[in-house]
Design a protein around this motif. Structure first.
Motif, mmCIF file in Angstrom:
data_model
loop_
_atom_site.group_PDB
_atom_site.id
_atom_site.type_symbol
_atom_site.label_atom_id
_atom_site.label_comp_id
_atom_site.label_asym_id
_atom_site.label_seq_id
_atom_site.Cartn_x
_atom_site.Cartn_y
_atom_site.Cartn_z
ATOM 1 N N GLU A 379 1.303 -1.371 1.170
ATOM 2 C CA GLU A 379 1.760 -0.004 1.422
ATOM 3 C C GLU A 379 1.750 0.816 0.132
ATOM 4 O O GLU A 379 1.536 2.036 0.170
ATOM 5 N N ALA A 380 1.961 0.155 -0.984
ATOM 6 C CA ALA A 380 1.841 0.845 -2.278
ATOM 7 C C ALA A 380 0.405 1.315 -2.504
ATOM 8 O O ALA A 380 0.170 2.394 -3.066
ATOM 9 N N PHE A 381 -0.562 0.529 -2.015
ATOM 10 C CA PHE A 381 -1.972 0.914 -2.128
ATOM 11 C C PHE A 381 -2.250 2.169 -1.305
ATOM 12 O O PHE A 381 -2.981 3.068 -1.728
ATOM 13 N N VAL A 382 -1.662 2.256 -0.122
ATOM 14 C CA VAL A 382 -1.820 3.447 0.714
ATOM 15 C C VAL A 382 -1.243 4.659 -0.007
ATOM 16 O O VAL A 382 -1.864 5.737 -0.051
ATOM 17 N N LEU A 383 -0.059 4.491 -0.596
ATOM 18 C CA LEU A 383 0.583 5.594 -1.308
ATOM 19 C C LEU A 383 -0.227 6.014 -2.531
ATOM 20 O O LEU A 383 -0.353 7.214 -2.824
ATOM 21 N N GLN A 384 -0.773 5.046 -3.237
ATOM 22 C CA GLN A 384 -1.570 5.374 -4.416
ATOM 23 C C GLN A 384 -2.831 6.145 -4.021
ATOM 24 O O GLN A 384 -3.226 7.097 -4.700
ATOM 25 N N THR A 385 -3.439 5.755 -2.902
ATOM 26 C CA THR A 385 -4.613 6.482 -2.408
ATOM 27 C C THR A 385 -4.218 7.899 -2.007
ATOM 28 O O THR A 385 -4.965 8.862 -2.248
ATOM 29 N N ALA A 386 -3.048 8.051 -1.397
ATOM 30 C CA ALA A 386 -2.578 9.379 -0.996
ATOM 31 C C ALA A 386 -2.385 10.277 -2.211
ATOM 32 O O ALA A 386 -2.722 11.472 -2.179
ATOM 33 N N LEU A 387 -1.827 9.737 -3.286
ATOM 34 C CA LEU A 387 -1.665 10.528 -4.500
ATOM 35 C C LEU A 387 -3.012 10.976 -5.048
ATOM 36 O O LEU A 387 -3.179 12.131 -5.466
#
Length: 398
Positions: A379-387
């Protein structure tokens, strides 16, 4: 002639009595009237029919009596049941009443004739006439079953074709009156919770497989459409109750390989968005070897972005980046520092000159706002992609 031989010879050896035949012909009107009265008295569902339906069934009963007279005169006459009794009625009949009700109607017609055998038969002809009535009843019952079976086959073939057209229209994003009409004709009942699942079809995806898939889907959803396009299987679900159980159980019927389901759509004609997301996820899921089966198309946002999916990029900006940016309170800065500093709470606290508990609080706010937990690697990977996509979108506007 021995009794066994006589029984085997059946209707082909039965000869009509001229006096009985004449009496039968004279009594067609009387028998028809008596049958109509008996139908009204014995069958509650018949009384509830409208005038047109009652008239059509009354005509059917009259045809049955007239046909019995022909049958009594010439039992071996070919095709007499379908042509004389049912005529052009199969479509109207099968759409108006069930096979069970049709057999109830036939039973009453036969009973009316049988009850009047003593007054219709010439002296000594009662037994042959009663035997003719019984044979006739058997033939009509078999013919009715055949009519309903053929009608069911025709409806099944038409429904399959109609279902294929609806699935194809959904995949194309068609939103027309024709699509709504087809959906209504198929008897679709669901009003909400529409999802599209896609994956590989089994090696032998015949009608038996499709029927099993529909039966399974009916346990978890109000409606289901099934489409097979080459090696791809598409399932459109409506009114899904327990999503987790439904998607998992239905995915077991797909062929080998990944299965992806799209986000819920508010209506069936808007399910093209769910289908588009599901297919985009299916194309990108190879980049996530540990992806579950089935996988949510939304869980594949990062892989879809890398595969050039603009819908995924816009979704990350709309559902993740902008809520974080709007919330302020240092959420974007805290999340960015946490991700770039190896997911270390202490390092993030030192970088931002705040207490570690403040970092924990802000990360919990990130989860509350976006639904994605930065403490979980995926989920951190999803958030990093969103940023990343959010910053690119912001710079593009500037």
């Amino acid at each position: 002639m021995p009794a066994a031989k006589s029984a085997l010879s059946g209707a082909t050896t039965m000869l009509s009595n001229d006096h009985t035949l004449a009496k039968l012909r004279e009594s067609i009107g009387t028998l028809s009237t008596a049958t109509t009265r008996q139908l009204d008295a014995a069958l509650p569902w018949y009384r509830r029919l409208d005038a047109a339906e009652r008239s059509a069934l009354g005509l059917l009963a009259q045809n049955g009596i007239a046909s019995f007279v022909s049958y009594y005169q010439k039992p071996s006459s070919p095709g007499w049941v379908l042509t004389d009794v049912f005529g052009n009625a199969p479509t109207e009949l099968t759409s108006s009443i069930s096979l069970q009700k049709a057999l109830q109607l036939i039973r009453i017609v036969v009973q009316v004739v049988e009850d009047r055998v003593p007054e219709l038969a010439a002296p000594g002809d009662e037994a042959p006439l009663r035997e003719a009535v019984l044979r006739y009843a058997r033939e009509v019952a078999f013919a009715a079953a055949d009519v309903y079976a053929r009608a069911a086959e025709s409806r099944g073939a038409w429904d399959t074709r109609l279902e294929s057209l609806i699935v194809d229209a959904i995949l194309r994003g068609e939103n027309t009156d024709a699509l709504r009409s087809r959906i209504a004709a198929l008897g679709w009942k669901s009003k909400e919770k529409f999802t599209v699942m896609v994956g590989a079809s089994p090696a032998e995806a015949g009608q038996g497989f499709v029927n099993e898939l529909r039966r399974t889907a009916s346990r978890y959803a109000e409606d289901a459409l099934v489409g097979i396009q080459g090696d791809r299987l598409i399932v459109v679900l409506g009114g899904v109750n327990d999503q987790e159980s439904a998607y998992l159980r239905i995915s077991e019927l797909f062929g080998p390989g990944p299965v992806v389901y799209g986000p819920e759509a508010p209506s069936l004609v808007e399910a093209s968005g769910s289908a588009r997301a599901a297919f985009a996820g299916l194309a990108a899921v190879r980049a996530w070897p540990q992806a579950p089966r089935p996988a949510s198309a939304n869980d594949l946002w990062p892989e879809r972005v890398m595969n050039g999916d603009d819908d995924a990029r816009r979704s990350l900006v709309r559902h993740v980046y902008r809520p974080l940016l709007t919330a302020s309170n240092g959420l974007v800065e805290t999340l960015s520092a946490y991700l770039s500093l190896g997911h270390s709470l202490e390092a993030t606290a030192r970088e931002l000159f705040v207490h570690a508990n403040t970092v924990r609080y802000r990360l919990r706010k990130v989860t509350d706002l976006t639904g994605w937990d930065p403490l979980l690697p995926r989920e951190a990977f999803v958030l990093q992609t969103a940023l990343a996509v959010g910053r690119l979108a912001s710079s593009a506007r500037n």
